[in-house]
Design an enzyme around this catalytic site. Structure first.
Site, PDB file in Angstrom:
ATOM      1  N   GLY A  59       0.793  -1.373  -0.148  1.00 26.86           N
ATOM      2  CA  GLY A  59      -0.105   0.013  -0.261  1.00 26.86           C
ATOM      3  C   GLY A  59       0.717   1.324   0.033  1.00 26.86           C
ATOM      4  CE  LYS A 107      -9.253   3.954   8.357  1.00 27.64           C
ATOM      5  NZ  LYS A 107      -9.987   2.798   8.091  1.00 27.64           N
ATOM      6  CG  PHE A 149     -12.328   0.196   4.266  1.00 24.75           C
ATOM      7  CD1 PHE A 149     -11.345  -0.671   5.210  1.00 24.75           C
ATOM      8  CD2 PHE A 149     -11.758  -0.030   2.738  1.00 24.75           C
ATOM      9  CE1 PHE A 149     -10.293  -1.673   4.678  1.00 24.75           C
ATOM     10  CE2 PHE A 149     -11.100  -0.788   2.469  1.00 24.75           C
ATOM     11  CZ  PHE A 149     -10.146  -1.329   3.248  1.00 24.75           C
ATOM     12  CG  ASP A 162      -6.204  -3.545  -0.846  1.00 26.57           C
ATOM     13  OD1 ASP A 162      -5.297  -3.167  -0.028  1.00 26.57           O
ATOM     14  OD2 ASP A 162      -6.564  -4.667  -0.993  1.00 26.57           O
ATOM     15  NE  ARG A 206      -2.799  -3.393  -3.563  1.00 28.22           N
ATOM     16  CZ  ARG A 206      -2.722  -3.479  -2.052  1.00 28.22           C
ATOM     17  NH1 ARG A 206      -2.610  -2.488  -1.522  1.00 28.22           N
ATOM     18  NH2 ARG A 206      -2.803  -4.583  -1.566  1.00 28.22           N
TER      19      ARG A 206
END
Ligand code: IMP
Ligand code: MG
Length: 173
Positions: A42, A129, A150, A157, A163
């Site tokens: 990521g 977060k 989310f 992803d 992505r």
């Protein structure tokens, strides 16, 4: 394949913020060098963009981790799937993550690099977060603090999709 993506952070805002982070990092490491440890998969787009904005000498290596446990709930244990190839001994390690959620991954990695005798260990995340934090981690550089939703895009992803989006979006099922 019915989900839609609502834009949360635009490409322009992301890139402007990454440039600011790069400038800050360049000041903080002035006269020295920085060893970016990019957490796959990521953090790759963020790490590339960030590296371009850093003006002190940069080394980049990659690491892949996974949390034990199933689903979206992290169990707290972190497993190294691919380790860095280069030695971090005596280097200024800056761990680059896409997002901090529970904090387990960064907490674990920070200790790991300290034990490998890095000269310094700092953390940089594109997104944070804080509402979801389970363990305290000292994050040195944060791109954006976001609510507990989310998100996908810019490396993140949903089921290996999205992505490649150039912005950060929220998945709406
Ligand atoms: P943690 O801080 O150890 O819980 O791990 C954070 C990791 O969980 C990140 O590196 C992501 O891979 C994943 N993750 C957490 N929140 C999200 C999200 O909103 N979208 C996509 N991946 C996420
Ligand atoms: Mg990750």
């Amino acid at each position: 394949m019915s989900e839609t993506i609502r834009e949360m952070i635009s490409e322009a805002d992301l890139e402007a913020r990454i440039a600011e982070l790069g400038e800050q990092i360049s000041k903080d490491y002035a006269g020295d060098s920085v060893f970016l440890v990019c957490i796959l998969r990521g953090a790759a787009p963020f790490a590339c963009e960030l590296a371009k904005r850093i003006t002190v000498p940069v080394t980049i290596d990659y690491m892949a981790t996974s949390s034990y446990g199933s689903g979206t709930v992290s169990s707290g244990e972190v497993k190294i799937k691919t380790d860095v190839e280069l030695s971090v001994e005596g280097r200024n390690v800056l761990i680059v993550e896409d997002i901090i959620d529970s904090g387990n991954t960064l907490h674990y990695l920070s200790d790991l690099f300290k034990n490998r005798n890095a000269k310094s260990v700092r953390l940089c995340t594109m997104l944070d977060k804080p509402e979801r934090r389970e363990v305290d981690v000292d994050v040195d550089y944060v791109g954006f603090t976001i609510p507990d939703e989310f998100v996908v895009g810019y490396g993140l992803d949903y089921d290996q999709k999205y992505r490649n989006l150039p912005y950060i979006g929220v998945v709406e099922l």
